[in-house]
Design an enzyme around this catalytic site. Structure first.
Site, PDB file in Angstrom:
ATOM      1  N   ARG A  15       0.843  -1.190   0.000  1.00  0.00           N
ATOM      2  CA  ARG A  15       0.000   0.000   0.000  1.00  0.00           C
ATOM      3  C   ARG A  15       0.885   1.249   0.000  1.00  0.00           C
ATOM      4  NH1 ARG A  15      -3.822  -1.481   5.022  1.00  0.00           N
ATOM      5  NH2 ARG A  15      -1.871  -2.505   5.660  1.00  0.00           N
ATOM      6  N   LYS A  75       1.447   1.937   7.240  1.00  0.00           N
ATOM      7  CA  LYS A  75       1.780   1.149   8.425  1.00  0.00           C
ATOM      8  C   LYS A  75       2.640   1.943   9.394  1.00  0.00           C
ATOM      9  CE  LYS A  75       0.625  -2.254   9.335  1.00  0.00           C
ATOM     10  NZ  LYS A  75      -0.620  -2.564  10.084  1.00  0.00           N
ATOM     11  N   HIS A  96      -1.278   1.676  16.055  1.00  0.00           N
ATOM     12  CA  HIS A  96      -1.569   0.510  16.900  1.00  0.00           C
ATOM     13  C   HIS A  96      -0.534   0.396  18.023  1.00  0.00           C
ATOM     14  CE1 HIS A  96      -4.632  -0.761  14.055  1.00  0.00           C
ATOM     15  NE2 HIS A  96      -3.754  -0.680  13.077  1.00  0.00           N
ATOM     16  N   GLU A 118      -6.272   4.976  13.289  1.00  0.00           N
ATOM     17  CA  GLU A 118      -7.241   4.076  13.915  1.00  0.00           C
ATOM     18  C   GLU A 118      -7.957   4.674  15.119  1.00  0.00           C
ATOM     19  OE1 GLU A 118      -3.363   3.112  16.057  1.00  0.00           O
ATOM     20  OE2 GLU A 118      -3.965   3.558  13.995  1.00  0.00           O
ATOM     21  N   ASP A 270      -3.591  -6.610  15.087  1.00  0.00           N
ATOM     22  CA  ASP A 270      -2.886  -5.329  15.177  1.00  0.00           C
ATOM     23  C   ASP A 270      -2.974  -4.734  16.577  1.00  0.00           C
ATOM     24  OD1 ASP A 270      -1.624  -4.782  12.780  1.00  0.00           O
ATOM     25  OD2 ASP A 270      -3.419  -4.017  11.813  1.00  0.00           O
TER      26      ASP A 270
END
Length: 371
Positions: A15, A75, A96, A118, A270
């Site tokens: 990604r 990430k 995370h 997130e 995660d």
């Protein structure tokens, strides 16, 4: 503002933080964008497409981190990237942090401003930047689980939907959020027998109204978990505590009582995973076995369908990246309480309560830190 997009280096992660279309929007708003060479090449977003959008192509991540005011990734920063962060630099990505004290310490020591996709919220209490990847992961979990059920993967040798005269697989989904709903939808589409466990009565009512007799909805208790987990062929773990570590809902004793060759897919990995026997795996080596039960615990599942995931993620992140670039991080976060929920680390302080609680570190209020 100078915005940098390094190439992702986590194993089998293709990604990319910004698409050419998003770059074009940023350029139109008067900003500079640097993209590392071949950052999007694996998903057919080559250097020429970024150049056409107005981006500068640079050779190394060191150049990106040294020059950019804002780093946009997918990430969490990896071990080799954390030392490249500098004081006052903004990084916007999935973090995370709750199950990752080493990364948290590195970000705190860097003095950077780290905003986590997130934990950004919205007016309805949703997680708008986690939702697109949750949708992908939920749908993929059934695809991955169906493959893991094959005999040569260590599974029971069961076809998810069965055939004429042979019953379908018993699929149990734990959690009725975005991941769980999408997992259940795909499993039903493949003609499996699907049970979904959830603690929210209103959510169970919504799902029952939506899917009727095709979906077996069960209020989640320890008794219900023991009953359905130990008889399932495929279990999808999709529970979430925003910012915090996932609760261990399925313990080792339950796993030991499961059928030989049954499959656990831990989409919550995660955040530490919701099965006691889970440990993070990669797309290069996705499965392992405990007590003859197959575990699929890939921590970047959407990376397997990186093109779809990249475009879905950019659709959601574009307004937030524009806000950071146009207003600067301080005003963007102080103006929007929901965006401010995404602030996890601010110049050596942890600013998200759930993350701080799980890491055992003192929490600093995000708004107080900013003003």
């Amino acid at each position: 503002m100078r915005i940098g997009v390094p190439k992702e280096i986590k194993i089998h992660e293709s990604r990319v933080g910004l698409t050419p279309a998003t770059v074009r929007e940023l350029i139109a708003n008067g900003h500079q964008v640097m993209v590392q060479e071949n950052a999007g090449l694996p998903i057919d977003l080559g250097n020429d497409k970024y150049r056409e959008a107005g981006a500068q192509i640079v050779d190394t991540p060191e150049e990106i981190f040294a020059q950019a005011d804002l780093i946009v990734k997918v990430k969490e920063p990896q071990k080799s990237e954390i030392p490249l962060l500098r004081e006052g630099q903004v990084i916007f990505t999935y973090l995370h942090l709750a199950p990752d004290p080493i990364q948290a310490k590195g970000l705190l020591n860097s003095g950077c401003i780290a905003i986590a996709y997130e934990t950004v919220t919205d007016k309805s209490g949703g997680l708008p930047l986690l939702a697109p990847m949750s949708e992908v992961a939920g749908r993929m979990s059934i695809q991955a689980g169906a493959h893991a059920l094959e005999l040569n993967q260590g599974g029971r040798g069961i076809l998810l939907g069965g055939v004429s005269g042979v019953p379908p697989a018993q699929v149990v989904v734990i959690g009725g959020g975005v991941v769980g709903t999408n997992a259940a939808r795909i499993a039903m589409g493949m003609e499996a027998h699907v049970t979904l466990l959830e603690k929210s009565i209103p959510r169970l009512q919504q799902l029952d109204s939506l899917y009727g007799s095709r979906l077996n909805t069960i209020f989640s208790t320890t008794d219900a978990l023991e009953e359905y987990v130990t008889t399932a062929d495929l279990i999808i773990g999709s529970v979430l505590i925003p910012g915090g570590a996932a609760p261990k809902l399925v313990n080792r004793e339950m796993v030991s009582r499961m059928k030989r060759g049954s499959v656990l897919v831990d989409v919550a990995i995660d955040q530490g995973g919701c099965f006691e026997t889970s440990k993070p795996t990669t797309l290069a080596d996705p499965i392992f076995t405990v007590d003859e039960v197959v575990h699929y615990c890939v921590s970047n599942m959407p990376g397997a369908v990186a093109r779809t995931s990249t475009f879905a993620l950019n659709n959601a992140t574009l307004p937030f990246v524009l806000a950071l670039a146009n207003k600067g991080y301080r005003r963007a976060l102080t103006d929007d309480q929901y965006f401010r929920d995404g602030l996890n680390v601010y110049r050596g302080h942890l600013t998200h309560a759930a993350v701080a609680r799980d890491l055992g570190i003192t929490h600093t209020d995000a708004l107080n830190a900013l003003i």
